[in-house]
Design a protein around this motif. Structure first.
Motif, PDB file in Angstrom:
ATOM      1  N   VAL A  55       0.841  -1.193   0.000  1.00  7.93           N
ATOM      2  CA  VAL A  55       0.000   0.000   0.000  1.00  7.93           C
ATOM      3  C   VAL A  55       0.878   1.246   0.000  1.00  7.93           C
ATOM      4  CG1 VAL A  55      -1.778   1.280   1.274  1.00  7.93           C
ATOM      5  CG2 VAL A  55      -1.822  -1.221   1.242  1.00  7.93           C
ATOM      6  N   GLN A  56       0.511   2.216  -0.823  1.00  4.21           N
ATOM      7  CA  GLN A  56       1.274   3.458  -0.916  1.00  4.21           C
ATOM      8  C   GLN A  56       0.915   4.390   0.232  1.00  4.21           C
ATOM      9  OE1 GLN A  56       3.718   4.000  -3.159  1.00  4.21           O
ATOM     10  NE2 GLN A  56       3.349   1.900  -3.860  1.00  4.21           N
ATOM     11  N   LEU A  57       1.686   4.287   1.307  1.00  7.71           N
ATOM     12  CA  LEU A  57       1.526   5.162   2.459  1.00  7.71           C
ATOM     13  C   LEU A  57       2.899   5.666   2.885  1.00  7.71           C
ATOM     14  CD1 LEU A  57      -0.968   3.059   4.647  1.00  7.71           C
ATOM     15  CD2 LEU A  57      -1.526   5.116   3.354  1.00  7.71           C
ATOM     16  N   SER A  58       2.918   6.789   3.596  1.00  5.29           N
ATOM     17  CA  SER A  58       4.183   7.298   4.108  1.00  5.29           C
ATOM     18  C   SER A  58       4.738   6.320   5.129  1.00  5.29           C
ATOM     19  CB  SER A  58       3.991   8.677   4.741  1.00  5.29           C
ATOM     20  OG  SER A  58       3.202   8.565   5.922  1.00  5.29           O
ATOM     21  N   ARG A  59       6.059   6.332   5.297  1.00  5.18           N
ATOM     22  CA  ARG A  59       6.698   5.415   6.236  1.00  5.18           C
ATOM     23  C   ARG A  59       6.140   5.609   7.650  1.00  5.18           C
ATOM     24  NH1 ARG A  59      11.437   2.524   6.106  1.00  5.18           N
ATOM     25  NH2 ARG A  59      11.904   3.445   4.084  1.00  5.18           N
ATOM     26  N   ARG A  60       5.923   6.863   8.042  1.00  3.64           N
ATOM     27  CA  ARG A  60       5.412   7.160   9.373  1.00  3.64           C
ATOM     28  C   ARG A  60       4.011   6.574   9.576  1.00  3.64           C
ATOM     29  NH1 ARG A  60       4.582  13.248  11.933  1.00  3.64           N
ATOM     30  NH2 ARG A  60       3.670  12.577  13.926  1.00  3.64           N
ATOM     31  N   THR A  61       3.150   6.723   8.551  1.00  7.60           N
ATOM     32  CA  THR A  61       1.791   6.187   8.634  1.00  7.60           C
ATOM     33  C   THR A  61       1.804   4.670   8.684  1.00  7.60           C
ATOM     34  OG1 THR A  61       0.926   8.089   7.412  1.00  7.60           O
ATOM     35  CG2 THR A  61      -0.480   6.147   7.540  1.00  7.60           C
ATOM     36  N   GLN A  62       2.664   4.063   7.872  1.00  8.38           N
ATOM     37  CA  GLN A  62       2.748   2.592   7.865  1.00  8.38           C
ATOM     38  C   GLN A  62       3.138   2.056   9.239  1.00  8.38           C
ATOM     39  OE1 GLN A  62       4.889   0.491   4.932  1.00  8.38           O
ATOM     40  NE2 GLN A  62       3.640   1.171   3.221  1.00  8.38           N
ATOM     41  N   TRP A  63       4.131   2.682   9.875  1.00  7.64           N
ATOM     42  CA  TRP A  63       4.558   2.199  11.188  1.00  7.64           C
ATOM     43  C   TRP A  63       3.489   2.451  12.244  1.00  7.64           C
ATOM     44  CZ3 TRP A  63       7.862  -1.291  12.380  1.00  7.64           C
ATOM     45  CH2 TRP A  63       8.941  -1.549  11.521  1.00  7.64           C
ATOM     46  N   GLY A  64       2.753   3.559  12.083  1.00 10.57           N
ATOM     47  CA  GLY A  64       1.658   3.833  13.013  1.00 10.57           C
ATOM     48  C   GLY A  64       0.581   2.771  12.925  1.00 10.57           C
ATOM     49  N   VAL A  65       0.229   2.394  11.687  1.00 13.40           N
ATOM     50  CA  VAL A  65      -0.799   1.368  11.482  1.00 13.40           C
ATOM     51  C   VAL A  65      -0.297   0.006  11.955  1.00 13.40           C
ATOM     52  CG1 VAL A  65      -2.204   0.171   9.763  1.00 13.40           C
ATOM     53  CG2 VAL A  65      -1.843   2.629   9.568  1.00 13.40           C
ATOM     54  N   ARG A  66       0.983  -0.276  11.718  1.00 17.25           N
ATOM     55  CA  ARG A  66       1.557  -1.535  12.193  1.00 17.25           C
ATOM     56  C   ARG A  66       1.450  -1.643  13.713  1.00 17.25           C
ATOM     57  NH1 ARG A  66       5.910  -0.639   8.148  1.00 17.25           N
ATOM     58  NH2 ARG A  66       5.635  -2.185   6.483  1.00 17.25           N
ATOM     59  N   MET A  67       1.730  -0.552  14.412  1.00 23.56           N
ATOM     60  CA  MET A  67       1.652  -0.567  15.873  1.00 23.56           C
ATOM     61  C   MET A  67       0.229  -0.863  16.341  1.00 23.56           C
ATOM     62  SD  MET A  67       4.647  -0.284  16.994  1.00 23.56           S
ATOM     63  CE  MET A  67       4.219  -0.100  18.733  1.00 23.56           C
ATOM     64  N   VAL A  68      -0.753  -0.322  15.606  1.00 24.90           N
ATOM     65  CA  VAL A  68      -2.157  -0.577  15.957  1.00 24.90           C
ATOM     66  C   VAL A  68      -2.467  -2.063  15.815  1.00 24.90           C
ATOM     67  CG1 VAL A  68      -4.560  -0.182  15.302  1.00 24.90           C
ATOM     68  CG2 VAL A  68      -2.965   1.740  15.393  1.00 24.90           C
TER      69      VAL A  68
END
Length: 242
Positions: A199-212
């Motif tokens: 999925v095309q997301l910013s690195r910061r957003t991807q890590w935020g979603v991963r943490m969730v």
């Protein structure tokens, strides 16, 4: 001196109600967000709503089990000496177990429906379907059989009634249920994290979603502790407390 009996009823209710409120808020938030963005209602959404309603129901019934002894010692006079108390406790606990069993199964089906909608690779789709089979066997069918197999029907929950049962849940089966929960929980956490790589997301957003998504491992930890404690619960002489 008169013996002072400990009472953890408030702890049982507070922990249960807090988790129920948090999960219900998240569910309402999810549904409201979908409506706001005019997203079509999916199968996973419908199943999630049903699981949420069942969760609210089990929380309400837990007030009855606490009223009749949950959180107190079995030999506590407030439990043992009240006429019909143990019978009522066993009945409400039985109903709660059935509804909770359905809620957990439907919740896991909801997650599977969501993962299938993401259309992973063929291999991962097979893994998801295998997890559905595991949930159906170990979280739904076997527990259901063990709860409805006795005649007369009251013998399923009232140990004072002598009955005949065509299915007896064994400890290995209970352990398999715990292992199944651990495996499926890990699958449901790992799958979305893998999906994020595409999925095309910013690195910061991807890590935020991963943490969730990694917060889902809390359920895995709970399943591990539950499986470990099963041996003690099976042998307990103090069920209302243990």
């Amino acid at each position: 001196a008169q013996q002072v009996w400990p009472d953890r009823s408030v702890e049982v209710l507070c922990s249960t109600v807090i988790v129920c409120i948090l999960s219900t808020i998240i569910l309402i938030w999810r549904v409201a967000y979908g409506i706001k963005n005019k997203r079509k209602m999916l199968l996973c959404d419908g199943l999630l709503v049903i699981a949420g309603i069942l969760n609210l129901t089990t929380t309400a019934i837990r007030f009855k089990t606490v009223q009749h002894g949950l959180g107190k010692h079995f030999n506590d006079p407030r439990v043992l000496l009240v006429p019909g108390n143990i019978r009522a406790y066993s009945y409400y606990l039985y109903i709660n177990q059935i509804i909770n069993m359905l809620a957990v199964s439907i919740l896991k089906y909801s997650i599977c429906a969501y993962l299938l909608a993401l259309k992973f690779s063929t291999i991962y789709t097979i893994i998801v379907w295998l997890s559905i089979a595991m949930v159906t066997v170990f979280n739904l069918l076997l527990p259901l059989f063990s709860n409805v197999s006795c005649t007369p029907f009251e013998a399923n929950w009232n140990r004072a009634v002598t009955g005949k049962c065509w299915y007896h849940s064994s400890q290995p089966v209970n352990y398999m249920q715990g292992v199944s929960n651990c495996i499926t929980d890990v699958v449901y956490v790992v799958a979305p994290i893998i999906y994020l790589n595409n999925v095309q997301l910013s690195r910061r957003t991807q890590w935020g979603v991963r943490m969730v998504f990694l917060l889902g491992l809390v359920a895995t930890v709970c399943s591990i502790f539950k499986t470990y404690e099963l041996r003690n619960l099976v042998r307990t002489k103090d069920p209302t407390w243990d």
